[in-house]
Design an enzyme around this catalytic site. Structure first.
Site, PDB file in Angstrom:
ATOM      1  N   CYS A   1       0.785  -1.238   0.000  1.00  0.00           N
ATOM      2  CA  CYS A   1       0.000   0.000   0.000  1.00  0.00           C
ATOM      3  C   CYS A   1       0.824   1.300   0.000  1.00  0.00           C
ATOM      4  O   CYS A   1       0.420   2.259  -0.647  1.00  0.00           O
ATOM      5  CB  CYS A   1      -1.044  -0.005   1.109  1.00  0.00           C
ATOM      6  SG  CYS A   1      -0.407  -0.322   2.746  1.00  0.00           S
TER       7      CYS A   1
ATOM      8  N   ARG B   1      10.492  -9.271   4.343  1.00  0.00           N
ATOM      9  CA  ARG B   1      10.527  -8.899   5.761  1.00  0.00           C
ATOM     10  C   ARG B   1      11.591  -9.739   6.428  1.00  0.00           C
ATOM     11  O   ARG B   1      11.512 -10.964   6.381  1.00  0.00           O
ATOM     12  CB  ARG B   1       9.181  -9.148   6.449  1.00  0.00           C
ATOM     13  CG  ARG B   1       8.091  -8.281   5.892  1.00  0.00           C
ATOM     14  CD  ARG B   1       6.797  -8.343   6.700  1.00  0.00           C
ATOM     15  NE  ARG B   1       5.831  -7.471   6.031  1.00  0.00           N
ATOM     16  CZ  ARG B   1       4.601  -7.226   6.465  1.00  0.00           C
ATOM     17  NH1 ARG B   1       4.178  -7.789   7.561  1.00  0.00           N
ATOM     18  NH2 ARG B   1       3.804  -6.421   5.797  1.00  0.00           N
TER      19      ARG B   1
ATOM     20  N   GLU C   1      12.837 -11.664   9.011  1.00  0.00           N
ATOM     21  CA  GLU C   1      12.333 -12.296  10.239  1.00  0.00           C
ATOM     22  C   GLU C   1      13.545 -12.749  11.045  1.00  0.00           C
ATOM     23  O   GLU C   1      14.568 -13.109  10.493  1.00  0.00           O
ATOM     24  CB  GLU C   1      11.477 -13.519   9.889  1.00  0.00           C
ATOM     25  CG  GLU C   1      10.209 -13.201   9.119  1.00  0.00           C
ATOM     26  CD  GLU C   1       9.122 -12.598   9.985  1.00  0.00           C
ATOM     27  OE1 GLU C   1       9.298 -12.560  11.225  1.00  0.00           O
ATOM     28  OE2 GLU C   1       8.112 -12.147   9.435  1.00  0.00           O
TER      29      GLU C   1
ATOM     30  N   ARG D   1       5.717 -18.526   7.689  1.00  0.00           N
ATOM     31  CA  ARG D   1       6.402 -17.363   8.251  1.00  0.00           C
ATOM     32  C   ARG D   1       7.750 -17.267   7.555  1.00  0.00           C
ATOM     33  O   ARG D   1       8.658 -18.019   7.853  1.00  0.00           O
ATOM     34  CB  ARG D   1       6.574 -17.537   9.751  1.00  0.00           C
ATOM     35  CG  ARG D   1       7.235 -16.366  10.384  1.00  0.00           C
ATOM     36  CD  ARG D   1       6.405 -15.805  11.460  1.00  0.00           C
ATOM     37  NE  ARG D   1       6.925 -14.533  11.860  1.00  0.00           N
ATOM     38  CZ  ARG D   1       6.534 -13.909  12.929  1.00  0.00           C
ATOM     39  NH1 ARG D   1       5.615 -14.451  13.685  1.00  0.00           N
ATOM     40  NH2 ARG D   1       7.029 -12.740  13.240  1.00  0.00           N
TER      41      ARG D   1
ATOM     42  N   GLU E   1      -2.553  -7.069  -2.730  1.00  0.00           N
ATOM     43  CA  GLU E   1      -3.038  -6.066  -1.782  1.00  0.00           C
ATOM     44  C   GLU E   1      -4.003  -5.096  -2.439  1.00  0.00           C
ATOM     45  O   GLU E   1      -3.609  -4.228  -3.210  1.00  0.00           O
ATOM     46  CB  GLU E   1      -1.895  -5.304  -1.102  1.00  0.00           C
ATOM     47  CG  GLU E   1      -2.480  -4.373  -0.047  1.00  0.00           C
ATOM     48  CD  GLU E   1      -1.513  -3.770   0.948  1.00  0.00           C
ATOM     49  OE1 GLU E   1      -0.379  -4.258   1.076  1.00  0.00           O
ATOM     50  OE2 GLU E   1      -1.925  -2.792   1.593  1.00  0.00           O
TER      51      GLU E   1
ATOM     52  N   ASP F   1      -8.154  -9.118  11.748  1.00  0.00           N
ATOM     53  CA  ASP F   1      -7.324 -10.258  11.334  1.00  0.00           C
ATOM     54  C   ASP F   1      -8.210 -11.456  11.068  1.00  0.00           C
ATOM     55  O   ASP F   1      -9.192 -11.684  11.785  1.00  0.00           O
ATOM     56  CB  ASP F   1      -6.336 -10.622  12.449  1.00  0.00           C
ATOM     57  CG  ASP F   1      -4.979  -9.975  12.251  1.00  0.00           C
ATOM     58  OD1 ASP F   1      -4.830  -9.184  11.293  1.00  0.00           O
ATOM     59  OD2 ASP F   1      -4.076 -10.256  13.057  1.00  0.00           O
TER      60      ASP F   1
ATOM     61  N   GLU G   1      -2.652 -16.161  11.276  1.00  0.00           N
ATOM     62  CA  GLU G   1      -3.242 -14.989  10.637  1.00  0.00           C
ATOM     63  C   GLU G   1      -3.014 -15.152   9.141  1.00  0.00           C
ATOM     64  O   GLU G   1      -1.873 -15.144   8.689  1.00  0.00           O
ATOM     65  CB  GLU G   1      -2.559 -13.719  11.146  1.00  0.00           C
ATOM     66  CG  GLU G   1      -3.200 -12.467  10.598  1.00  0.00           C
ATOM     67  CD  GLU G   1      -2.207 -11.370  10.255  1.00  0.00           C
ATOM     68  OE1 GLU G   1      -1.239 -11.169  10.991  1.00  0.00           O
ATOM     69  OE2 GLU G   1      -2.426 -10.717   9.219  1.00  0.00           O
TER      70      GLU G   1
ATOM     71  N   ASN H   1      -5.682  -9.911   6.409  1.00  0.00           N
ATOM     72  CA  ASN H   1      -6.200  -8.824   7.225  1.00  0.00           C
ATOM     73  C   ASN H   1      -6.998  -7.846   6.372  1.00  0.00           C
ATOM     74  O   ASN H   1      -6.995  -7.933   5.139  1.00  0.00           O
ATOM     75  CB  ASN H   1      -5.078  -8.118   8.000  1.00  0.00           C
ATOM     76  CG  ASN H   1      -4.053  -7.452   7.115  1.00  0.00           C
ATOM     77  OD1 ASN H   1      -4.304  -7.142   5.946  1.00  0.00           O
ATOM     78  ND2 ASN H   1      -2.868  -7.218   7.650  1.00  0.00           N
TER      79      ASN H   1
ATOM     80  N   CYS I   1      -6.815  -0.876   3.348  1.00  0.00           N
ATOM     81  CA  CYS I   1      -6.205  -1.911   2.522  1.00  0.00           C
ATOM     82  C   CYS I   1      -6.478  -3.272   3.137  1.00  0.00           C
ATOM     83  O   CYS I   1      -6.924  -3.372   4.276  1.00  0.00           O
ATOM     84  CB  CYS I   1      -4.702  -1.678   2.404  1.00  0.00           C
ATOM     85  SG  CYS I   1      -3.826  -1.875   3.947  1.00  0.00           S
TER      86      CYS I   1
ATOM     87  N   ARG J   1      -0.059 -17.679   2.931  1.00  0.00           N
ATOM     88  CA  ARG J   1      -0.926 -17.870   4.107  1.00  0.00           C
ATOM     89  C   ARG J   1      -2.232 -18.568   3.725  1.00  0.00           C
ATOM     90  O   ARG J   1      -2.669 -19.483   4.419  1.00  0.00           O
ATOM     91  CB  ARG J   1      -1.213 -16.525   4.782  1.00  0.00           C
ATOM     92  CG  ARG J   1       0.025 -15.832   5.338  1.00  0.00           C
ATOM     93  CD  ARG J   1       0.454 -16.460   6.643  1.00  0.00           C
ATOM     94  NE  ARG J   1       1.702 -15.949   7.164  1.00  0.00           N
ATOM     95  CZ  ARG J   1       1.820 -15.054   8.151  1.00  0.00           C
ATOM     96  NH1 ARG J   1       0.743 -14.552   8.702  1.00  0.00           N
ATOM     97  NH2 ARG J   1       3.011 -14.664   8.566  1.00  0.00           N
TER      98      ARG J   1
HETATM   99  N1  SER Z   1      -0.591  -3.184   4.636  1.00  0.00           N
HETATM  100  C1  SER Z   1      -1.145  -4.323   5.286  1.00  0.00           C
HETATM  101  C2  SER Z   1      -0.097  -5.074   6.068  1.00  0.00           C
HETATM  102  O1  SER Z   1       1.068  -4.792   5.939  1.00  0.00           O
HETATM  103  C3  SER Z   1      -1.799  -5.229   4.308  1.00  0.00           C
HETATM  104  O2  SER Z   1      -0.861  -5.789   3.485  1.00  0.00           O
HETATM  105  O3  SER Z   1      -0.451  -5.919   6.830  1.00  0.00           O
HETATM  106 ZN    ZN Z   2      -1.629  -2.074   3.298  1.00  0.00          ZN
END
Ligand code: SER
Ligand code: ZN
Length: 498
Positions: A301, A331, A333, A342, A350, A411, A429, A432, A457, A464
């Site tokens: 986003c 990310r 982790e 994960r 998105e 969530d 999760e 979301n 968003c 997932r």
């Molecule tokens: N921006 C939201 C998030 O990072 C949806 O992707 O969880």
């Molecule tokens: Zn987002």
């Protein structure tokens, strides 16, 4: 609040000959200020060579640091023409600011540029040798806010996450209780990627993930009128400065460094060393790359909002409904990696929506309807929904809860039978959905002709969705629910290894 500062103005020339004039100026200036705030005192006025120093104290709303720049301008105007004098610089030698905290700090607070002390609910920050740039950039007010924020956060540390159940599907009997990743690795559908937290998806699992993608697009996004866009995968820091990610997630980004140069000459030694050693010459590399100025997409986003920066959206285009299905998220982790659920690199669709409050609240209902249709009718999942700490707070390093029924994050969580008892084990999760109010609309200065805009968003993580589905429904297409089999009833045969 109480302020106590000692500042020195340095003039372009000796001012001792116009001492009286300057003293008069300061005393008139302080009269004007005192009219606004009676607690202000300007004292200890000293003039020596080209310097004027003074003490400003206040116990009210007046913030002495804000007045210094103004005072400098007025003095330059007053004495510039008459005596050809200008103020060259302002330095605050000492500055103490005392302010009240909502709660007593539980432990010592530290911040850059200042010493922080506290007694009960009173904090004092002391600064030394503060220059003009510091004043212009409004650092001081932000330092006060940072102390308050840090004390506030001390009260949340260690407390459980905010979580409030909204809806649950009820128990469903799982087909098996194995960990799908482990089984798929054994079957050769999946291979651990070349670096940690990444995966190589072979044909069978790829077919499942692509089906998830298709279902999300065909069953949720297209029926609601979402249009597809393609964004850049590389996010420059100024975007994350606006969204708050830079202060919230600096330890989780995959940073991107550009080459410092394309000049082949500059790379000769690097190339030669590589040829001779057959290893990466990191020390040489360091000389030829710039410090990172961007990172790999963390959520899609922010760049979508960036694309609307400064724009006025026509009423006809509201609500704006778009989605990105190409940027891959990275990310970093640390301990939490597990299977394909994960990971350090994941695939997500998105959708982002921008519209009036009413439009978005209506859209949320419609999205929830479509998602329920997918998870109940196509996947036949055991899952639930809960209000949680909004992602924009966690991702901006903030804790606590500010969600209401209008704004906040929902969530979607799935029971993972391999993790054990449905009551005691942690659910996954797998999606979301958020409405964020005008937070990013303001941050990126997005406008409409008439309407007040909100945005939101929803994160559809393909890994997932896949792992939630497989953990409950197993790997045998014959045992999959009819709704899903309509999309995929046979897997590609894959590749056999000897
Ligand atoms: N921006 C939201 C998030 O990072 C949806 O992707 O969880
Ligand atoms: Zn987002």
């Amino acid at each position: 609040m109480k302020f106590d500062l000692k500042a020195t103005f340095t003039f372009s020339n000796d001012i001792s000959s116009i001492k009286k004039e300057i003293e008069n100026f300061v005393s008139n200036y302080s009269k004007v200020i005192i009219e606004k705030d009676k607690s202000v005192k300007i004292e200890n006025i000293k003039i020596q060579k080209n310097q004027l120093s003074l003490n400003v104290t206040s116990a009210g709303v007046f913030r002495p640091h804000n007045a210094l720049l103004q005072m400098k301008n007025s003095m330059s105007q007053e004495f510039g023409k008459k005596h050809k004098l200008g103020v060259r610089e302002i330095v605050i030698e000492n500055y103490e600011i005392q302010f009240a905290l909502e709660k007593k700090p539980l432990k010592k607070v530290t911040i850059p540029f200042a010493d922080v002390k506290s007694k009960d609910k009173l904090a004092t920050i002391s600064l030394k040798n503060v220059d003009e740039e510091f004043l212009q950039r409004n650092y001081i007010d932000r330092m006060i806010s940072l102390v308050k924020e840090k004390v506030e956060n001390q009260y949340y540390e260690g407390k459980g996450e905010f979580w409030k159940l909204i809806w649950e599907s009820g128990a469903k009997k799982p087909v098996w209780t194995k960990d799908p990743t482990e089984e798929m690795v054994k079957l050769g559908w999946l291979k651990q990627g070349p670096t940690k937290g990444k995966w190589f998806y072979r044909p069978q699992i790829t077919a499942i993930m692509k089906t998830m993608e298709k279902i999300a697009v065909e069953e949720v996004l297209k029926p609601l009128g979402f249009q597809e866009i393609i964004e850049s995968n590389i996010v420059p820091f100024d975007v994350w400065l606006k969204t708050g990610h830079l202060e919230g997630m600096p330890g989780e980004f995959y940073y991107i460094a550009e080459p410092a140069t394309r000049d082949a000459e500059k790379w000769v030694r690097f190339v030669d060393l590589t040829k001779i050693t057959k290893e990466v010459p990191f020390d040489e590399l360091k000389k030829n790359v710039s410090i990172p100025n961007a990172g790999i997409c963390y959520a899609q986003c922010p760049v979508i909002y960036w694309s609307f920066k400064g724009k006025t959206i026509s009423e006809k285009s509201l609500p704006v409904l778009v989605y990105d299905n190409t940027a891959i998220s990275g990310r970093y982790e640390s301990g939490g990696r597990h299977g394909i659920e994960r990971v350090d690199e994941f695939h997500r669709i998105e959708p982002v929506y921008i519209g009036t409050r009413e439009q978005l609240l209506k859209l949320r209902e419609k999205l929830l309807d479509r998602y329920k249709h997918v998870f109940n009718k196509i996947f036949e999942l055991e899952w639930r929904m809960a209000w949680v700490t909004p992602w924009y707070m966690t991702q901006a390093g903030k804790i606590g809860d500010t969600s209401s029924q209008d704004t906040g994050t929902i969530d979607f969580e799935a029971y993972m039978p391999y993790r054990g008892d449905r009551k005691k084990s942690e659910w996954l999760e797998f999606q979301n959905l958020s409405i964020l109010g005008d937070k990013y609309i303001k941050a990126f200065n997005i406008k409409a002709q008439k309407s007040e805009l909100w945005s939101g968003c929803s994160g559809v993580g393909l890994e997932r969705w896949t792992t939630a589905f497989l953990a409950q429904k197993g790997l045998d297409p014959n045992k999959w629910p009819a709704g899903f089999r309509k999309y995929l009833k046979e897997l590609p045969k894959g590749i056999e290894f000897l």
